[in-house]
Structure formats: C-alpha cells, structure tokens
Design a protein around this motif. Structure first.
Motif, short mmCIF file in Angstrom:
data_model
loop_
_atom_site.label_atom_id
_atom_site.label_comp_id
_atom_site.label_asym_id
_atom_site.label_seq_id
_atom_site.Cartn_x
_atom_site.Cartn_y
_atom_site.Cartn_z
N ARG A 67 -3.01 -2.58 -6.02
CA ARG A 67 -2.10 -1.50 -6.40
C ARG A 67 -1.00 -1.34 -5.35
N ARG A 68 -1.40 -1.37 -4.08
CA ARG A 68 -0.41 -1.27 -3.00
C ARG A 68 0.57 -2.45 -3.04
N ASP A 69 0.05 -3.65 -3.25
CA ASP A 69 0.92 -4.84 -3.30
C ASP A 69 1.92 -4.75 -4.45
N VAL A 70 1.46 -4.24 -5.59
CA VAL A 70 2.37 -4.07 -6.74
C VAL A 70 3.47 -3.08 -6.37
N MET A 71 3.11 -1.98 -5.71
CA MET A 71 4.10 -0.98 -5.33
C MET A 71 5.06 -1.54 -4.30
N VAL A 72 4.56 -2.32 -3.35
CA VAL A 72 5.44 -2.95 -2.35
C VAL A 72 6.48 -3.82 -3.05
N THR A 73 6.04 -4.57 -4.05
CA THR A 73 6.97 -5.42 -4.80
C THR A 73 8.01 -4.58 -5.53
N GLN A 74 7.58 -3.49 -6.15
CA GLN A 74 8.52 -2.63 -6.86
C GLN A 74 9.50 -1.98 -5.89
N LEU A 75 9.00 -1.53 -4.75
CA LEU A 75 9.86 -0.84 -3.78
C LEU A 75 10.81 -1.77 -3.06
N ALA A 76 10.55 -3.07 -3.10
CA ALA A 76 11.42 -4.03 -2.42
C ALA A 76 12.85 -3.99 -2.98
N ARG A 77 13.01 -3.45 -4.17
CA ARG A 77 14.35 -3.32 -4.78
C ARG A 77 15.18 -2.23 -4.11
N LEU A 78 14.51 -1.37 -3.32
CA LEU A 78 15.19 -0.25 -2.66
C LEU A 78 15.35 -0.52 -1.18
N THR A 79 16.39 0.05 -0.61
CA THR A 79 16.55 -0.03 0.84
C THR A 79 15.49 0.85 1.50
N ALA A 80 15.32 0.70 2.81
CA ALA A 80 14.36 1.52 3.54
C ALA A 80 14.73 3.01 3.40
N ALA A 81 16.02 3.31 3.48
CA ALA A 81 16.47 4.71 3.35
C ALA A 81 16.16 5.24 1.95
N GLU A 82 16.38 4.43 0.91
CA GLU A 82 16.08 4.86 -0.46
C GLU A 82 14.58 5.08 -0.64
N GLN A 83 13.76 4.20 -0.05
CA GLN A 83 12.31 4.37 -0.13
C GLN A 83 11.88 5.68 0.52
N HIS A 84 12.48 5.99 1.66
CA HIS A 84 12.17 7.24 2.37
C HIS A 84 12.56 8.44 1.52
N THR A 85 13.75 8.39 0.93
CA THR A 85 14.22 9.48 0.07
C THR A 85 13.31 9.64 -1.14
N LEU A 86 12.94 8.53 -1.77
CA LEU A 86 12.05 8.59 -2.93
C LEU A 86 10.71 9.21 -2.54
N ALA A 87 10.14 8.79 -1.44
CA ALA A 87 8.87 9.36 -0.98
C ALA A 87 8.99 10.86 -0.74
N ASP A 88 10.08 11.28 -0.11
CA ASP A 88 10.29 12.71 0.13
C ASP A 88 10.39 13.49 -1.18
N LEU A 89 11.16 12.96 -2.13
CA LEU A 89 11.33 13.64 -3.41
C LEU A 89 10.01 13.72 -4.18
N LEU A 90 9.25 12.62 -4.20
CA LEU A 90 7.97 12.63 -4.92
C LEU A 90 6.98 13.57 -4.24
N ARG A 91 7.00 13.63 -2.93
CA ARG A 91 6.13 14.56 -2.20
C ARG A 91 6.44 15.99 -2.60
N ARG A 92 7.73 16.31 -2.69
CA ARG A 92 8.13 17.68 -3.09
C ARG A 92 7.68 17.99 -4.51
N LEU A 93 7.82 17.00 -5.42
CA LEU A 93 7.38 17.21 -6.80
C LEU A 93 5.88 17.33 -6.91
N ALA A 94 5.14 16.67 -6.02
CA ALA A 94 3.68 16.68 -6.07
C ALA A 94 3.06 17.92 -5.47
N GLU A 95 3.86 18.72 -4.75
CA GLU A 95 3.34 19.93 -4.13
C GLU A 95 2.87 20.91 -5.19
N ASP A 96 1.76 21.55 -4.91
CA ASP A 96 1.24 22.54 -5.86
C ASP A 96 1.85 23.90 -5.60
#
Length: 144
Positions: free
Chosen positions: A115-144
């Motif tokens: 699962r991690r390897d699949v996600m690494v492959t999908q995230l390779a399309r994004l820059t490191a900054a975009e990956q960081h932004t995506l993680a931050d946004l998803l974390r905010r959406l996941a907050e209860d």
C-alpha cells in the motif's frame, strides 16, 4: 431548477477523486495476493495489530463499528486462513480473545508495504512541496 453552487460541485468532484484514489490503491495493494484478504478482513488484521494484545471478539466488533455476529464471521474466515487465532480469556471463561498469528502479522506487514509503495508511486507525480501541502490539507480534513 436551482443552479448548483461551486462548493457543491467541488465537494462532489473531491469525493469522486478520493474514492477513485482509494479504490486504485486497494486494488494495486492486493495485486499478487488475489483474494487473500478483503478490505474488511484487512481492517480486522489492522485493528488486532493496533491493539498490541489479544482482544475480546466483542471489543473487536466495537472498534470496527460492526455487530458481534459480523465480527465472528470475519474472524472465522481469518482463522481458517491461519491469519488469526482464538484463545480463551483467562479472566472470563465465557469470553474469547482474538490475536494475529505470525502468518497474519507477516501478511499485514506485506500488505502495508505494498500500500505504501503504491502511494509512493502515485505521489511521485507531485513535487515535494505539493506532497507536503496535500498531507497538510488531508490532515485538516481528517480532524474530528
């Protein structure tokens, strides 16, 4: 007929995109395992692993948000596959504890790695900054 507002359209688009990403990730992470485990069975394995000790079947059902009868059915299948084992609760003869077997732990580790390897492959399309932004946004959406 009312015009749909942009936030409704965006919500539907985001929901559809997230569903597609999750489906793709599940499908890819199961490649090579055939029908070894379903998503529901994977949730059981993961829940048992997170418990760090054997847990009662009723507790497992509660943690999964399913009825005990459904948990029993899933555990039956996982036990038949050698992925979990039941044992009597030493503190309550009426209760049964469930835990991962070594084979179940290994399969769970392998599925997580895939699962991690699949996600690494999908995230390779994004820059490191975009990956960081995506993680931050998803974390905010996941907050209860």
């Amino acid at each position: 007929m009312h015009a749909r507002d942009d936030s409704t359209d965006a919500a539907e688009q985001i929901a559809a995109l997230l569903d597609g990403i999750v489906r793709r990730q599940r499908r890819a992470s199961r490649e090579g395992f055939g029908d070894t485990v379903t998503h529901g069975q994977f949730r059981v394995l993961r829940t048992l692993d997170n418990a760090a000790q054997p847990i009662r079947l009723s507790d497992l059902a509660a943690r999964l948000g399913i009825v005990p009868r459904s948990a029993t059915s899933v555990v039956d299948d996982l036990e038949a596959a050698g992925l979990v084992a039941r044992q009597p609760d030493p503190h309550d003869r009426r209760a049964t504890l469930v835990d991962l077997t070594p084979h179940g732990r290994q399969l769970l580790t392998t599925l997580r790695e895939k699962r991690r390897d699949v996600m690494v492959t999908q995230l390779a399309r994004l820059t490191a900054a975009e990956q960081h932004t995506l993680a931050d946004l998803l974390r905010r959406l996941a907050e209860d």
